[in-house]
Design a protein around this motif. Structure first.
Motif, PDB file in Angstrom:
ATOM      1  N   UNK A 138       0.908  -1.321   0.046  1.00 48.46           N
ATOM      2  CA  UNK A 138       0.008  -0.041  -0.026  1.00 48.46           C
ATOM      3  C   UNK A 138       0.899   1.329  -0.068  1.00 48.46           C
ATOM      4  N   UNK A 139       1.931   1.270   0.734  1.00 52.40           N
ATOM      5  CA  UNK A 139       2.890   2.383   0.664  1.00 52.40           C
ATOM      6  C   UNK A 139       3.310   2.579  -0.654  1.00 52.40           C
ATOM      7  N   UNK A 140       3.846   1.455  -1.242  1.00 57.52           N
ATOM      8  CA  UNK A 140       4.581   1.636  -2.610  1.00 57.52           C
ATOM      9  C   UNK A 140       3.463   2.222  -3.488  1.00 57.52           C
ATOM     10  N   UNK A 141       2.259   1.778  -3.365  1.00 61.12           N
ATOM     11  CA  UNK A 141       1.336   2.261  -4.431  1.00 61.12           C
ATOM     12  C   UNK A 141       0.962   3.868  -3.960  1.00 61.12           C
ATOM     13  N   UNK A 142       1.074   4.211  -2.840  1.00 62.76           N
ATOM     14  CA  UNK A 142       1.008   5.616  -2.492  1.00 62.76           C
ATOM     15  C   UNK A 142       1.987   6.287  -3.047  1.00 62.76           C
ATOM     16  N   UNK A 143       3.303   5.960  -2.872  1.00 58.69           N
ATOM     17  CA  UNK A 143       4.343   6.593  -3.382  1.00 58.69           C
ATOM     18  C   UNK A 143       4.417   6.530  -4.984  1.00 58.69           C
ATOM     19  N   UNK A 144       4.003   5.594  -5.757  1.00 57.95           N
ATOM     20  CA  UNK A 144       3.760   5.781  -7.100  1.00 57.95           C
ATOM     21  C   UNK A 144       2.720   6.972  -7.452  1.00 57.95           C
ATOM     22  N   UNK A 145       1.584   6.848  -6.760  1.00 53.82           N
ATOM     23  CA  UNK A 145       0.584   7.779  -6.985  1.00 53.82           C
ATOM     24  C   UNK A 145       1.043   9.207  -6.844  1.00 53.82           C
ATOM     25  N   UNK A 146       1.837   9.449  -5.673  1.00 55.49           N
ATOM     26  CA  UNK A 146       2.425  10.888  -5.462  1.00 55.49           C
ATOM     27  C   UNK A 146       3.335  11.203  -6.617  1.00 55.49           C
ATOM     28  N   UNK A 147       4.096  10.289  -6.922  1.00 50.23           N
ATOM     29  CA  UNK A 147       5.141  10.719  -8.055  1.00 50.23           C
ATOM     30  C   UNK A 147       4.382  10.964  -9.199  1.00 50.23           C
ATOM     31  N   UNK A 148       3.286  10.226  -9.692  1.00 50.90           N
ATOM     32  CA  UNK A 148       2.478  10.727 -10.792  1.00 50.90           C
ATOM     33  C   UNK A 148       2.054  12.026 -10.635  1.00 50.90           C
ATOM     34  N   UNK A 149       1.276  12.319  -9.653  1.00 50.31           N
ATOM     35  CA  UNK A 149       0.961  13.556  -9.202  1.00 50.31           C
ATOM     36  C   UNK A 149       1.779  14.766  -9.662  1.00 50.31           C
ATOM     37  N   UNK A 150       3.092  14.471  -9.082  1.00 50.90           N
ATOM     38  CA  UNK A 150       3.932  15.660  -8.763  1.00 50.90           C
ATOM     39  C   UNK A 150       4.576  15.407 -10.441  1.00 50.90           C
ATOM     40  N   UNK A 151       4.849  14.424 -11.143  1.00 52.99           N
ATOM     41  CA  UNK A 151       5.201  14.644 -12.413  1.00 52.99           C
ATOM     42  C   UNK A 151       4.221  15.174 -13.570  1.00 52.99           C
TER      43      UNK A 151
ATOM     44  N   UNK B  65      11.894  27.461 -16.129  1.00 49.46           N
ATOM     45  CA  UNK B  65      11.143  26.401 -15.198  1.00 49.46           C
ATOM     46  C   UNK B  65      11.989  26.023 -14.201  1.00 49.46           C
ATOM     47  N   UNK B  66      12.978  26.557 -13.949  1.00 49.22           N
ATOM     48  CA  UNK B  66      13.881  26.123 -12.687  1.00 49.22           C
ATOM     49  C   UNK B  66      13.232  26.175 -11.496  1.00 49.22           C
ATOM     50  N   UNK B  67      12.471  27.284 -11.209  1.00 49.44           N
ATOM     51  CA  UNK B  67      11.639  27.295  -9.816  1.00 49.44           C
ATOM     52  C   UNK B  67      10.792  26.236  -9.621  1.00 49.44           C
ATOM     53  N   UNK B  68       9.851  26.090 -10.827  1.00 46.33           N
ATOM     54  CA  UNK B  68       8.942  24.986 -10.603  1.00 46.33           C
ATOM     55  C   UNK B  68       9.542  23.668 -10.581  1.00 46.33           C
ATOM     56  N   UNK B  69      10.703  23.505 -11.070  1.00 50.42           N
ATOM     57  CA  UNK B  69      11.520  21.921 -10.970  1.00 50.42           C
ATOM     58  C   UNK B  69      11.971  22.027  -9.409  1.00 50.42           C
ATOM     59  N   UNK B  70      12.484  23.016  -8.794  1.00 46.56           N
ATOM     60  CA  UNK B  70      12.875  23.100  -7.590  1.00 46.56           C
ATOM     61  C   UNK B  70      11.709  22.674  -6.671  1.00 46.56           C
ATOM     62  N   UNK B  71      10.551  23.209  -7.033  1.00 50.24           N
ATOM     63  CA  UNK B  71       9.472  23.047  -5.939  1.00 50.24           C
ATOM     64  C   UNK B  71       8.912  21.748  -6.044  1.00 50.24           C
ATOM     65  N   UNK B  72       8.952  21.050  -7.271  1.00 51.25           N
ATOM     66  CA  UNK B  72       8.728  19.645  -7.386  1.00 51.25           C
ATOM     67  C   UNK B  72       9.523  18.982  -6.605  1.00 51.25           C
ATOM     68  N   UNK B  73      10.804  19.104  -6.532  1.00 52.63           N
ATOM     69  CA  UNK B  73      11.819  18.174  -6.012  1.00 52.63           C
ATOM     70  C   UNK B  73      11.632  18.373  -4.569  1.00 52.63           C
ATOM     71  N   UNK B  74      11.006  19.635  -3.947  1.00 54.16           N
ATOM     72  CA  UNK B  74      11.007  19.760  -2.584  1.00 54.16           C
ATOM     73  C   UNK B  74       9.699  18.896  -2.041  1.00 54.16           C
ATOM     74  N   UNK B  75       8.691  18.807  -3.144  1.00 52.79           N
ATOM     75  CA  UNK B  75       7.468  18.174  -2.825  1.00 52.79           C
ATOM     76  C   UNK B  75       8.155  16.900  -2.753  1.00 52.79           C
ATOM     77  N   UNK B  76       8.512  16.194  -3.208  1.00 50.83           N
ATOM     78  CA  UNK B  76       9.110  14.802  -3.165  1.00 50.83           C
ATOM     79  C   UNK B  76       9.920  14.506  -1.964  1.00 50.83           C
ATOM     80  N   UNK B  77      10.868  15.360  -1.870  1.00 51.40           N
ATOM     81  CA  UNK B  77      11.767  15.295  -0.685  1.00 51.40           C
ATOM     82  C   UNK B  77      11.000  15.325   0.654  1.00 51.40           C
ATOM     83  N   UNK B  78      10.100  16.075   0.778  1.00 52.08           N
ATOM     84  CA  UNK B  78       9.195  16.307   1.816  1.00 52.08           C
ATOM     85  C   UNK B  78       8.307  14.953   2.203  1.00 52.08           C
ATOM     86  N   UNK B  79       8.130  14.347   1.063  1.00 55.52           N
ATOM     87  CA  UNK B  79       7.184  13.148   1.158  1.00 55.52           C
ATOM     88  C   UNK B  79       7.838  11.984   1.676  1.00 55.52           C
ATOM     89  N   UNK B  80       8.886  12.083   1.631  1.00 50.97           N
ATOM     90  CA  UNK B  80       9.915  10.911   2.001  1.00 50.97           C
ATOM     91  C   UNK B  80       9.871  10.712   3.784  1.00 50.97           C
TER      92      UNK B  80
END
Length: 93
Positions: free
Chosen positions: A48-61, A78-93
């Protein structure tokens, strides 16, 4: 008009993914109520956690793709947008 765009931000695929996770969680709770072995419960929790992680990655992508296209169309970097996406993924871990 912005509200209409926000409502369609999440397509049916991601909603279906999350509905499957919801079903997995219900199944895990049933397993716990039935006294299933810890190993089996943990295995399902991990799935279930793996499925949530994949869903999160899909939404961010998907969001990142849209934001980069918008920035390019407006002649912006697009640098700022890319930075925000990276931060969202890092915070989710």
């Amino acid at each position: 008009m912005e509200d209409i765009e926000k409502k369609s931000e999440y397509d049916q695929d991601v909603k279906n993914r999350l509905k499957r996770v919801e079903g997995q969680i219900r199944g895990i709770l049933k397993m716990m109520d039935e006294g299933k072995e810890c190993k089996d419960v943990v295995t399902q929790l991990s799935a279930a956690r793996s499925a949530m992680d994949r869903s999160l990655a899909y939404i961010v992508a998907k969001n990142l793709e849209t934001c980069i296209r918008d920035a390019e169309n407006e002649g912006e970097s697009a640098d700022e947008v890319i930075g925000e996406a990276i931060q969202m993924l890092v915070k989710s871990r």
